[in-house]
Design a protein around this motif. Structure first.
Motif, PDB file in Angstrom:
ATOM      1  N   UNK A  68      48.035  52.809  42.558  1.00 13.40           N
ATOM      2  CA  UNK A  68      47.544  52.326  43.859  1.00 13.40           C
ATOM      3  C   UNK A  68      46.025  52.478  43.946  1.00 13.40           C
ATOM      4  N   UNK A  69      45.581  53.616  43.473  1.00 12.14           N
ATOM      5  CA  UNK A  69      44.149  53.899  43.491  1.00 12.14           C
ATOM      6  C   UNK A  69      43.396  52.904  42.608  1.00 12.14           C
ATOM      7  N   UNK A  70      43.951  52.627  41.466  1.00 12.04           N
ATOM      8  CA  UNK A  70      43.345  51.663  40.551  1.00 12.04           C
ATOM      9  C   UNK A  70      43.265  50.292  41.213  1.00 12.04           C
ATOM     10  N   UNK A  71      44.334  49.909  41.876  1.00 15.48           N
ATOM     11  CA  UNK A  71      44.341  48.596  42.542  1.00 15.48           C
ATOM     12  C   UNK A  71      43.346  48.535  43.684  1.00 15.48           C
ATOM     13  N   UNK A  72      43.108  49.681  44.308  1.00 23.16           N
ATOM     14  CA  UNK A  72      42.087  49.713  45.370  1.00 23.16           C
ATOM     15  C   UNK A  72      40.706  49.430  44.783  1.00 23.16           C
ATOM     16  N   UNK A  73      40.472  49.933  43.584  1.00 24.20           N
ATOM     17  CA  UNK A  73      39.167  49.710  42.953  1.00 24.20           C
ATOM     18  C   UNK A  73      39.073  48.348  42.263  1.00 24.20           C
ATOM     19  N   UNK A  74      40.202  47.739  42.024  1.00 21.06           N
ATOM     20  CA  UNK A  74      40.223  46.434  41.350  1.00 21.06           C
ATOM     21  C   UNK A  74      39.866  45.338  42.346  1.00 21.06           C
ATOM     22  N   UNK A  75      38.606  45.242  42.587  1.00 19.53           N
ATOM     23  CA  UNK A  75      38.098  44.389  43.672  1.00 19.53           C
ATOM     24  C   UNK A  75      38.347  42.908  43.388  1.00 19.53           C
ATOM     25  N   UNK A  76      38.235  42.526  42.134  1.00 19.74           N
ATOM     26  CA  UNK A  76      38.313  41.102  41.781  1.00 19.74           C
ATOM     27  C   UNK A  76      39.717  40.685  41.372  1.00 19.74           C
ATOM     28  N   UNK A  77      40.669  41.571  41.554  1.00 17.90           N
ATOM     29  CA  UNK A  77      42.088  41.271  41.296  1.00 17.90           C
ATOM     30  C   UNK A  77      42.337  40.778  39.881  1.00 17.90           C
ATOM     31  N   UNK A  78      41.710  41.478  38.932  1.00 19.00           N
ATOM     32  CA  UNK A  78      41.937  41.154  37.515  1.00 19.00           C
ATOM     33  C   UNK A  78      42.794  42.196  36.829  1.00 19.00           C
TER      34      UNK A  78
END
Lengths: 241, 203
Positions: B31-41
Motif C-alpha cells: 500500500x505504501x509503495x502504491x502511495x509513492x507510485x505517483x505515475x501508476x507504473x
C-alpha cells in the motif's frame, strides 16, 4: 529525473542478470511466497528509549480492529452489561454465560489486547470459533425457552426477543471485523499517507527544478498530491465530527 | 544508518528466523509503495526513490544513488516492488542488527546484488562500495579475502561467499550465546548481597 546512464567507465552498460529473489527455504516461487505467516515475535531491538506501547503501530493495528469498545470484553461481562442495560436474558442464558466465561482463554477477544502480532491465522480461528459460539448460544437460548412451561410463554417471548436484541447488538461488531480483514487499519493508512505527502512534496520541488512546472509528469504529481491532501482533509473532517 | 523514528518503516519488523516480512507487513508495504507510485507504473523513478530514502534514512545522496543503481538490475531507471521489498528487508536488517543473519539467509540474492558486472565474482571493491549497507567492517573484509579466497584470484565466487556467510553466522551466534550467559550471571551476582542482608536481619 534522469534516464539510466552508465555510472563509471568500465562498468557493464546493459542490464545485469537478475539477482535471485528473497526465497523461503525450498520454495521455488518468487516474491509472492516469500512472506512468513508464522508468529511474529517482537524483535524488541528498536532503541530502548524509543517505542512506548502507545506509539507502537502493532498496538494501533490490533486496537483499530477493536474500535467498538465492547468487542474487547470477556463474554461474562457482555452478559453482565446486557443485564445492566435492562434486558434480562433469563437464568438459562446466565448459566450459559457463566459456563462460557471459564473458557475464555480458548479464544476470547481479550487475547487481542497483548499488542503483539502472534499468529495471522488465529484471527480466523477466533472468528470461526466466535461465530459457532454465537450460533450455539442462540440455539441454546431458543431451545431453553421452548422447554419452559406454557404459562411462561409470554416471558419466554419477551426474553427471546431481548436476547435476539442483545445478539444483534454484537453482530455489527462481527461484520465490522470481517470488513477490516480486507483493509488496512485507518491509523496505519494515516501514518502512511502523511509520510507519503511529505516525500512527494519534496519530490515535486525536484520535478519543478529538474523538468519544469509545465511538464506533464510534474502536473501529474501535483494533481496526485492535491488528491492526497483532499482525501486526508476529508478523513480528518469525518473524525472531527 | 538509522531509520527515522516514527516513519512507517520504523514500525515494521523482520521475522527473526528468515529475515523476511510477514504477510501483513508486506500488504502494508505494498500500500505504501502504491502511495509513492505517483505515475501508476508500479515503479518508483530515481527522484521518488531518492526522496523516499532521504526521508526515512540518514544516507547521503551518493549512498542513495549507489543503492538505486544496485537495485535497478534491469537498467530501466525505475525500481519495482520486488526491489523495493528487498531494500526494505536490508534496511530493517541493518536497523535491527541482523546483517549477519540476513546475509546468511539470503546469500544468493545478496551475492547477485554485489556482483555488479555479472561475472559471478565479487571483488574487494564491490564489498567496499556497499559497506554501508551490510555493515561489514574493514578488518572483517580483510579476513574475508584472506581466509575465504580459496581460488586465490582475489575475488570471491558464490561458494566462497557462502562459506563466509556461514562463518560469520557462527561467530554471530557465539556472540549471542556469550551475551546471554553474561546476562544470566550478572543478576545472580546482584542477588547474593540481598540474600545476605535478609539472612543477617533474621538472626
Amino acid at each position: 529525473m534522469t534516464r539510466r546512464r552508465s555510472q563509471s567507465p568500465g562498468r557493464a552498460q546493459g542490464p545485469r542478470p537478475q539477482p535471485a529473489r528473497l526465497l523461503l527455504p525450498q520454495s521455488p516461487r518468487p516474491l509472492a511466497a516469500l512472506v512468513v505467516c508464522g508468529p511474529q515475535a517482537s524483535l524488541g531491538s528498536h532503541d530502548s528509549d524509543d517505542s512506548s506501547p502507545d506509539n507502537d503501530i502493532r498496538n494501533l493495528w490490533t486496537r483499530a480492529t477493536l474500535s467498538q469498545p465492547k468487542l474487547n470484553v470477556p463474554r461474562s461481562k457482555i452478559c453482565d452489561d446486557s443485564d445492566a442495560e435492562g434486558s434480562s436474558l433469563g437464568s438459562k442464558t446466565r448459566q450459559w454465560c457463566n459456563g462460557k466465561a471459564g473458557r475464555e482463554s480458548d479464544g476470547g477477544w481479550e487475547e487481542w489486547d497483548d499488542g503483539e502480532d502472534k499468529d495471522g491465522f488465529r484471527r480466523e480461528d477466533l472468528h470461526g470459533h466466535l461465530s459457532l459460539e454465537m450460533e450455539l448460544r442462540r440455539g441454546s437460548i431458543l431451545g431453553s425457552h421452548l422447554e419452559e412451561d406454557v404459562d411462561s410463554e409470554t416471558e419466554s417471548e419477551v426474553s427471546s426477543s431481548e436476547s435476539s436484541i442483545s445478539i444483534s447488538k454484537h453482530t455489527p461488531h462481527r461484520a465490522y471485523w470481517i470488513e477490516q480483514q480486507n483493509r488496512l487499519p485507518l491509523p496505519l493508512m494515516e501514518v502512511m499517507e502523511n509520510e507519503a505527502l511529505e516525500i512527494l512534496t519534496k519530490a515535486l520541488w525536484s520535478y519543478r527544478s529538474g523538468i519544469g512546472r509545465d511538464h506533464f509528469l510534474t502536473k501529474q504529481l501535483q494533481r496526485y498530491i492535491e488528491g492526497l491532501k483532499r482525501r486526508r482533509s476529508k478523513r480528518l473532517h469525518l473524525v472531527a465530527y | 544508518m538509522k531509520l527515522k523514528q516514527g516513519s512507517f518503516l520504523w514500525y515494521l519488523y523482520l521475522d527473526k528466523l528468515y529475515c523476511l516480512l510477514s504477510v501483513r507487513n508486506v500488504k502494508a508495504l505494498l500500500e505504501y509503495f502504491h502511495l509513492l507510485d505517483v505515475h501508476h507504473n508500479n515503479t518508483l523513478n530515481d527522484v521518488l526513490f531518492y526522496h523516499f530514502l532521504r526521508h526515512v534514512t540518514s544516507w547521503k545522496r551518493t549512498q542513495i544513488m549507489i543503492v538505486f543503481n544496485m537495485l535497478d538490475w534491469n537498467a530501466m531507471g525505475e525500481i519495482g516492488f520486488d526491489q523495493f521489498y528487498m531494500l526494505v528487508c536490508i534496511l530493517l536488517a541493518q536497523q535491527n542488527h541482523l546483517e549477519e543473519q540476513f546475509i546468511f539467509r539470503h546469500s544468493r540474492p545478496v551475492f547477485e546484488l554485489l556482483d555488479l558486472d555479472g561475472e559471478l565474482r565479487i571483488g574487494a571493491d564491490n564489498f567496499h562500495m556497499y559497506n554501508f549497507l551490510f555493515n561489514i567492517k574493514k578488518q572483517e573484509l580483510r579476513e574475508l579475502y584472506h581466509d575465504f579466497d580459496i581460488t586465490g584470484d582475489r575475488r570471491l565466487n558464490y561458494k566462497e561467499f557462502k562459506l563466509f556467510t556461514i562463518f560469520t553466522m557462527d561467530k554471530y551466534q557465539e556472540k549471542q550465546k556469550a551475551e546471554k550467559e553474561q546476562g544470566k550471571t550478572a543478576p545472580l551476582k546482584k542477588k547474593r548481597p540481598h540474600r545476605f542482608i535478609l539472612s543477617s536481619k533474621l538472626f
